[in-house]
Scaffold this motif. Structure first.
Motif, short mmCIF file in Angstrom:
data_model
loop_
_atom_site.label_atom_id
_atom_site.label_comp_id
_atom_site.label_asym_id
_atom_site.label_seq_id
_atom_site.Cartn_x
_atom_site.Cartn_y
_atom_site.Cartn_z
N GLU A 1 44.68 11.81 34.11
CA GLU A 1 46.17 13.26 34.24
C GLU A 1 47.29 12.29 33.49
OE1 GLU A 1 48.00 15.71 36.76
OE2 GLU A 1 45.88 15.80 35.54
N LEU A 2 47.31 10.54 33.59
CA LEU A 2 48.57 10.15 33.78
C LEU A 2 48.68 10.15 31.63
CD1 LEU A 2 47.23 6.40 34.84
CD2 LEU A 2 49.25 8.06 35.26
N LEU A 3 47.34 11.04 30.67
CA LEU A 3 47.47 11.20 28.96
C LEU A 3 49.11 11.90 28.95
CD1 LEU A 3 44.60 9.53 27.60
CD2 LEU A 3 46.97 8.68 27.73
N LYS A 4 49.08 12.89 30.41
CA LYS A 4 49.54 14.33 29.77
C LYS A 4 50.82 14.30 30.83
CE LYS A 4 46.29 17.24 31.50
NZ LYS A 4 45.54 18.15 33.16
N ASP A 5 51.54 13.06 31.45
CA ASP A 5 52.59 12.68 31.59
C ASP A 5 53.24 11.84 30.77
OD1 ASP A 5 55.14 12.00 32.84
OD2 ASP A 5 53.96 11.52 34.11
#
Length: 295
Positions: A175-179
């Motif tokens: 999820e963090l890599l999408k931000d």
């Protein structure tokens, strides 16, 4: 020389067996006890005197806890700051029972190293939300930290712990890599514990890239090493405070001796007498201003 005398001499020469927390019987190591006292900054004469007294009171099957208690009692009566260092491992276990003070303590360790550290936050994963003990970030690095606190030294962290943490980390990392609203590019998962990891747990962590920190692992970056290097001693290490007084400070969110060292007004606010304040401050000053290699 008759058989009885030979048996007696043989028994006197055999090493005393002591019982560890795990129940295992091992040979008593006089050198290890002596070194632990020296590490606590007991001067050599005092350290040898304590060891000699403890040795005279040994018997087969005595527990390591009893040996520690005997040495600690003498050290506390003669040099309280050294007693605080000597009880460091047990002081960490006194941060319970909820485990949250331990999470706060680990947050302080990361802040000391220049990280921002948020304790007890909710993070969204690709699949579900997760409660994260500590989120520590600096430059492009962001560490998702799990704190495994135990109130008994014989409680190990087996392979199920890193397996679970690794799976959860991957969900959050995805999820963090999408931000793309921040500069964080290096994400890692850490597990801190106040006891130890099993060999399987360590093997899995080394293979999967997890960072493990236990009381004495890894040797040069263990929890014990970090505490003594940073001088971030827990409030529970102080022998000049009662158990109730320590609990009161923990309830107020005061976890470190350093917090009182930097804000001595905390002692006045909690109603300590001038005599007690001087005694407590002397112990805290010794811990926070001098270096020790720990227990």
């Amino acid at each position: 020389m008759n058989k009885e005398i030979l048996c007696y001499i043989r028994s006197m020469m055999e090493p005393i067996k002591v019982r560890k927390y795990s129940g295992e019987l091992v040979d008593f190591d006089k050198g290890k006890l002596l070194q632990s006292l020296k590490n606590a900054k007991a001067d050599p004469e005092l350290a040898h005197r304590i060891v000699d007294k403890v040795v005279r009171e040994l018997y087969s099957g005595i527990s390591t806890k009893q040996i520690y208690s005997k040495a600690f009692k003498i050290l506390k009566s003669e040099k309280r700051p050294s007693a605080s260092r000597y009880k460091l491992k047990r002081a960490i276990m006194e941060l319970g029972p909820s485990g949250f003070p331990f999470e706060q303590f680990i947050g302080h360790i990361f802040r000391h190293d220049g990280y921002t550290a948020d304790v007890g936050i909710i993070m969204q994963g690709q699949c579900v939300t997760h409660e994260v003990d500590v989120l520590a970030c600096k430059d492009n690095r962001c560490y998702i930290v799990e704190c495994k606190y135990h109130n008994h030294p014989a409680k190990p962290n087996d392979i199920k712990i890193p397996l679970y943490i690794h799976s959860r980390f991957n969900d959050i990392k995805g999820e963090l890599l999408k931000d793309h609203s921040h500069d964080f590019t290096d994400y890692k998962s850490w597990i801190f514990t106040n006891t130890r990891f099993t060999l399987d747990a360590i093997a899995y962590a080394e293979c999967s890239g997890l960072q493990l920190v236990s009381w004495d692992y890894p040797e040069d970056k263990s929890l014990r090493h970090r505490i003594n290097k940073s001088k971030l001693f827990p409030i529970t290490a102080l022998t000049s405070l009662t158990k109730k007084e320590k609990e009161t400070f923990l309830e107020q969110g005061v976890v470190l001796c350093k917090e009182i060292y930097e804000t001595p007004e905390l002692l006045h606010k909690n109603g300590f007498s001038k005599t007690r304040i001087m005694k407590i401050q002397d112990d805290i000053n010794d811990l926070c201003e001098n270096h020790s290699d720990g227990e």
